[in-house]
Design a protein around this motif. Structure first.
Motif, PDB file in Angstrom:
ATOM      1  N   ALA A 120       1.181  -1.075   0.363  1.00  0.00           N
ATOM      2  CA  ALA A 120      -0.228  -0.173  -0.482  1.00  0.00           C
ATOM      3  C   ALA A 120       1.156   1.139   0.212  1.00  0.00           C
ATOM      4  N   VAL A 121       1.879   1.832   0.607  1.00  0.00           N
ATOM      5  CA  VAL A 121       2.793   2.461   1.296  1.00  0.00           C
ATOM      6  C   VAL A 121       3.847   2.925  -0.616  1.00  0.00           C
ATOM      7  N   ARG A 122       4.174   1.427  -1.390  1.00  0.00           N
ATOM      8  CA  ARG A 122       4.558   1.640  -2.060  1.00  0.00           C
ATOM      9  C   ARG A 122       3.549   1.933  -3.653  1.00  0.00           C
ATOM     10  N   THR A 123       2.107   1.994  -3.483  1.00  0.00           N
ATOM     11  CA  THR A 123       1.384   2.074  -4.510  1.00  0.00           C
ATOM     12  C   THR A 123       1.526   3.650  -5.177  1.00  0.00           C
ATOM     13  N   PHE A 124       2.156   4.363  -4.605  1.00  0.00           N
ATOM     14  CA  PHE A 124       2.081   6.057  -5.377  1.00  0.00           C
ATOM     15  C   PHE A 124       3.608   6.071  -5.974  1.00  0.00           C
ATOM     16  N   PRO A 125       4.374   5.693  -5.243  1.00  0.00           N
ATOM     17  CA  PRO A 125       5.710   5.270  -6.400  1.00  0.00           C
ATOM     18  C   PRO A 125       5.526   4.793  -7.128  1.00  0.00           C
ATOM     19  N   LEU A 126       5.293   3.161  -7.356  1.00  0.00           N
ATOM     20  CA  LEU A 126       5.073   3.130  -8.332  1.00  0.00           C
ATOM     21  C   LEU A 126       4.160   3.016  -9.318  1.00  0.00           C
ATOM     22  N   LEU A 127       3.166   3.596  -9.670  1.00  0.00           N
ATOM     23  CA  LEU A 127       2.261   4.557 -10.091  1.00  0.00           C
ATOM     24  C   LEU A 127       3.021   5.220 -11.091  1.00  0.00           C
ATOM     25  N   LEU A 128       4.186   6.368 -10.181  1.00  0.00           N
ATOM     26  CA  LEU A 128       4.961   7.455 -10.918  1.00  0.00           C
ATOM     27  C   LEU A 128       5.894   7.111 -11.630  1.00  0.00           C
ATOM     28  N   GLY A 129       6.731   6.079 -11.128  1.00  0.00           N
ATOM     29  CA  GLY A 129       7.629   5.420 -12.254  1.00  0.00           C
ATOM     30  C   GLY A 129       7.100   4.647 -12.887  1.00  0.00           C
ATOM     31  N   LEU A 130       6.110   3.972 -13.133  1.00  0.00           N
ATOM     32  CA  LEU A 130       5.166   3.749 -14.931  1.00  0.00           C
ATOM     33  C   LEU A 130       5.165   4.761 -15.563  1.00  0.00           C
ATOM     34  N   ALA A 131       4.303   5.930 -14.630  1.00  0.00           N
ATOM     35  CA  ALA A 131       3.655   6.649 -16.181  1.00  0.00           C
ATOM     36  C   ALA A 131       5.365   8.027 -16.044  1.00  0.00           C
ATOM     37  N   GLY A 132       5.993   7.852 -15.693  1.00  0.00           N
ATOM     38  CA  GLY A 132       7.396   8.312 -16.169  1.00  0.00           C
ATOM     39  C   GLY A 132       7.672   7.741 -17.503  1.00  0.00           C
ATOM     40  N   LEU A 133       7.505   5.922 -17.126  1.00  0.00           N
ATOM     41  CA  LEU A 133       8.060   5.171 -18.550  1.00  0.00           C
ATOM     42  C   LEU A 133       7.370   5.401 -19.472  1.00  0.00           C
ATOM     43  N   LEU A 134       6.399   5.502 -19.413  1.00  0.00           N
ATOM     44  CA  LEU A 134       4.839   5.715 -20.519  1.00  0.00           C
ATOM     45  C   LEU A 134       5.355   7.120 -20.963  1.00  0.00           C
ATOM     46  N   LEU A 135       4.863   8.051 -20.259  1.00  0.00           N
ATOM     47  CA  LEU A 135       5.834   9.590 -21.247  1.00  0.00           C
ATOM     48  C   LEU A 135       6.626   9.386 -21.325  1.00  0.00           C
ATOM     49  N   PHE A 136       7.798   8.629 -20.783  1.00  0.00           N
ATOM     50  CA  PHE A 136       9.992   8.654 -21.029  1.00  0.00           C
ATOM     51  C   PHE A 136       9.256   8.084 -23.200  1.00  0.00           C
ATOM     52  N   TRP A 137       8.664   6.740 -23.402  1.00  0.00           N
ATOM     53  CA  TRP A 137       8.189   6.373 -24.324  1.00  0.00           C
ATOM     54  C   TRP A 137       7.575   7.303 -25.831  1.00  0.00           C
ATOM     55  N   SER A 174      11.139   8.681  -8.102  1.00  0.00           N
ATOM     56  CA  SER A 174       9.920   8.068  -8.861  1.00  0.00           C
ATOM     57  C   SER A 174       9.228   8.883  -8.943  1.00  0.00           C
ATOM     58  N   GLY A 175       8.749   9.802  -8.465  1.00  0.00           N
ATOM     59  CA  GLY A 175       8.451  11.756  -9.199  1.00  0.00           C
ATOM     60  C   GLY A 175       8.805  12.043  -9.615  1.00  0.00           C
ATOM     61  N   ASP A 176      10.420  12.178  -9.658  1.00  0.00           N
ATOM     62  CA  ASP A 176      11.473  12.956 -10.323  1.00  0.00           C
ATOM     63  C   ASP A 176      11.270  12.949 -11.477  1.00  0.00           C
ATOM     64  N   LEU A 177      11.740  11.152 -11.818  1.00  0.00           N
ATOM     65  CA  LEU A 177      11.071  10.799 -12.694  1.00  0.00           C
ATOM     66  C   LEU A 177      10.620  11.241 -13.924  1.00  0.00           C
ATOM     67  N   PHE A 178       8.815  11.506 -13.439  1.00  0.00           N
ATOM     68  CA  PHE A 178       7.823  11.898 -14.207  1.00  0.00           C
ATOM     69  C   PHE A 178       7.939  12.702 -14.338  1.00  0.00           C
ATOM     70  N   TRP A 179       8.307  13.704 -13.032  1.00  0.00           N
ATOM     71  CA  TRP A 179       7.786  15.613 -13.423  1.00  0.00           C
ATOM     72  C   TRP A 179       8.921  15.870 -14.733  1.00  0.00           C
ATOM     73  N   ALA A 180      10.057  15.245 -14.798  1.00  0.00           N
ATOM     74  CA  ALA A 180      10.917  15.007 -16.085  1.00  0.00           C
ATOM     75  C   ALA A 180      11.038  14.867 -17.143  1.00  0.00           C
ATOM     76  N   ALA A 181       9.954  13.469 -17.148  1.00  0.00           N
ATOM     77  CA  ALA A 181       9.654  12.748 -18.288  1.00  0.00           C
ATOM     78  C   ALA A 181       8.540  13.981 -19.123  1.00  0.00           C
ATOM     79  N   LEU A 182       7.427  13.792 -17.799  1.00  0.00           N
ATOM     80  CA  LEU A 182       6.444  15.126 -18.452  1.00  0.00           C
ATOM     81  C   LEU A 182       6.545  16.640 -18.819  1.00  0.00           C
ATOM     82  N   LEU A 183       8.422  16.695 -18.544  1.00  0.00           N
ATOM     83  CA  LEU A 183       8.733  18.138 -18.764  1.00  0.00           C
ATOM     84  C   LEU A 183       8.966  17.978 -20.540  1.00  0.00           C
TER      85      LEU A 183
END
Length: 92
Positions: free
Chosen positions: A15-32, A68-77
């Motif tokens: 439960a605690v790792r859910t949000f960082p995991l979702l951010l990491g996956l979203a960052g990977l999809l945005l990077f793709w 993982s949040g940093d990865l997400f925001w960098a990929a989003l930008l």
């Protein structure tokens, strides 16, 4: 976000790792999507594959680090910049 996950899902490790995991996956999809727009298809597959198996992007979401949040925001930008670069007359 972690407090919200604990209140909603409980105090288990998953439960605690859910949000960082979702951010990491979203960052990977945005990077793709960014890589797909920025480079030829073979290079995009190679770039996303390297990102997916790299030690830091793959392990940080599981360790509750904020990276993982940093990865997400960098990929989003990067994604937003690539979209704007295709049509710079659009201000948004």
């Amino acid at each position: 976000a972690e407090k919200f996950a604990i209140e909603l899902l409980g105090t288990s490790g998953y439960a605690v790792r859910t949000f960082p995991l979702l951010l990491g996956l979203a960052g990977l999809l945005l990077f793709w999507d960014f890589a797909r727009r920025a480079v030829p298809p073979t290079a995009a597959v190679l770039a996303v594959g390297l990102m997916a198996v790299s030690a830091w992007p793959a392990s940080m979401p599981a360790d509750l680090k904020p990276y993982s949040g940093d990865l997400f925001w960098a990929a989003l930008l990067l994604w937003l910049a690539a979209r704007w670069h295709r049509r710079p007359e659009r201000l948004w």
